[in-house]
Write an enzyme that holds these catalytic residues in place. Structure first.
Site, PDB file in Angstrom:
ATOM      1  N   TYR A   1     107.356   9.392  90.109  1.00 43.11           N
ATOM      2  CA  TYR A   1     105.826   8.950  90.121  1.00 43.11           C
ATOM      3  C   TYR A   1     105.523   9.637  91.930  1.00 43.11           C
ATOM      4  O   TYR A   1     105.778  10.874  92.302  1.00 43.11           O
ATOM      5  CB  TYR A   1     105.884   7.268  90.860  1.00 43.11           C
TER       6      TYR A   1
ATOM      7  N   LYS B   1     111.941   1.317  61.521  1.00 37.71           N
ATOM      8  CA  LYS B   1     112.350   2.767  61.359  1.00 37.71           C
ATOM      9  C   LYS B   1     111.720   3.666  62.320  1.00 37.71           C
ATOM     10  O   LYS B   1     113.035   4.289  62.726  1.00 37.71           O
ATOM     11  CB  LYS B   1     110.884   3.478  60.805  1.00 37.71           C
TER      12      LYS B   1
END
Length: 407
Positions: A56, A111
């Protein structure tokens, strides 16, 4: 574990958990789905302040600035080229129909994990709270910078055709409606092998497709591209032909490139002498109509859970029988296609998925079991480890050959 933390099981059945909530202990499907079937996982460690400063701020700012100067670097320094958006509006979910976006999420999660399991591709399920074509297109276009591909899922026809077309026109990443093209690719692969097993070529076959929705239209298109002798598509009113005045724009287009024999009448009429039946519509085909098909017919009755022609009936007349079910041989399962198709397309950063790439996927899939053919094995199992690498490599090569690859 993360799902258990944010959504703990309550055994007390009090408060919000009381009432008609399913009891996981008595239904393994609910037990498996509690908390969802997937989670986001980091690929880098964040163990101390040094790790944090790289993952970060301030380290991340260097990467952001580099991408701002050279946008193509986003593919190298983010997950964009490895992640697909699985997008639905919940209007055509499995055999359940229009059940809405929230109820569609278990399927979209499923999926997504299939993408990862069978193709090594990350995927994010996105269920949209609109069925408006313009709003769906606009929403997906606005989300597209985060993704390397878009898999449209369980969107009802005929809107699905326009949504896919418009998205592909506006985006430079692959857009693929699996209900159309995944089904078509696997069907073509199985049909190639079934024809080979019965000493015929595709060009010698006349096929009849029951169903003029998303899957039926896509199957008709890919069979024509692959060189089938003739194919007629049937809807509830019979053969889709240029003689009919009640056709939608999509069906009128279908009538223009199918049915060279100029058949008219019912599905049963069309089956008389046909070599191939492909069912993607539901309903039941009378046995007397099946009996009138050509010798060594090929029957792909793919409606779930009830095939249009039960295998026990089909086997009386057909040389090869396929269904959409896992408890019968020759399952026409989209998972054989879409993970490898996206993996191949994204491997070369393809701008779209072309007809040539779909044909290459079908050929590669058929080739996996081409030397092992039998009446019960014209298509490989989804768990055959040869499938995804073969489809991935074929699609990547086809993308380069067709000029849509960017690396």
């Amino acid at each position: 574990m993360a799902a258990e933390i944010v959504n703990p099981r309550s055994d007390s059945k009090t408060g919000a958990d009381a009432g008609s909530a399913p009891d996981d202990a008595f239904d393994p499907a609910f037990a498996l789905h509690r908390g969802g079937k997937m989670a986001i996982q980091a690929t880098v460690p964040v163990r101390d302040k040094d790790d944090l400063s790289l993952a970060y701020t301030p380290g991340v700012a260097k990467v952001c600035s580099a991408i701002a100067e050279q946008p193509e670097l986003v593919h190298d320094y983010t997950w964009k080229s490895q992640v697909v958006a699985v997008v639905t509006d919940g209007t055509a979910v499995l055999g359940l129909g229009d059940i809405g976006p929230e109820a569609s999420l278990p399927v979209m999660e499923g999926k997504a994990i299939l993408f990862k399991q069978f193709g090594g591709v990350d995927a994010v399920p996105i269920a949209l709270g609109t069925t408006d074509t313009d709003e769906i297109v606009e929403t997906v276009v606005r989300m597209a910078p985060s993704f390397g591909g878009v898999n449209l899922e369980d969107i009802s026809a005929p809107r699905c055709f326009e949504i896919e077309r418009r998205l592909q026109e506006q985006l430079d990443i692959p857009v693929f409606h699996d209900d159309q093209h995944g089904t078509a690719v696997v069907t073509l692969a199985a049909l190639r092998n079934a024809a080979k097993l019965t000493d015929r070529s595709l060009g010698q076959l006349r096929a009849v497709i029951s169903g003029a929705g998303a899957a039926g239209v896509a199957i008709a298109k890919i069979l024509i591209e692959a060189g089938i002798g003739d194919v007629a598509v049937c809807d509830r009113k019979g053969v889709v032909s240029t003689d009919r005045s009640d056709l939608t724009d999509v069906k009128r287009e279908v009538a223009g490139f199918t049915n060279k024999g100029r058949l008219t009448g019912s599905l049963e009429d069309a089956l008389d002498g046909a070599d191939v039946f492909i069912g993607v519509s539901g309903g039941t085909v009378p046995e007397e109509a099946v009996a009138k098909m050509a010798k060594d017919s090929l029957i792909f009755a793919m409606a779930n859970p009830t095939p249009e022609i039960h295998p026990d009936v089909a086997h009386k007349y057909a040389a090869v029988v396929a269904t959409g079910r896992s408890d019968f041989p020759n399952q026409i399962n989209n998972v054989l296609a879409f993970p490898g198709i996206f993996a191949g397309a994204m491997q070369v950063r393809a701008s779209r998925i072309t007809e040539g790439m779909k044909l290459a996927a079908a050929e590669a899939l058929a080739a996996v079991v081409a030397e092992e053919l039998s009446a019960d094995r014209v298509i490989p199992s989804p768990f055959d480890e040869r499938v995804a690498p073969a489809v991935t490599a074929a699609v990547a090569a086809a993308a380069r050959a067709e000029g849509v690859a960017r690396r």
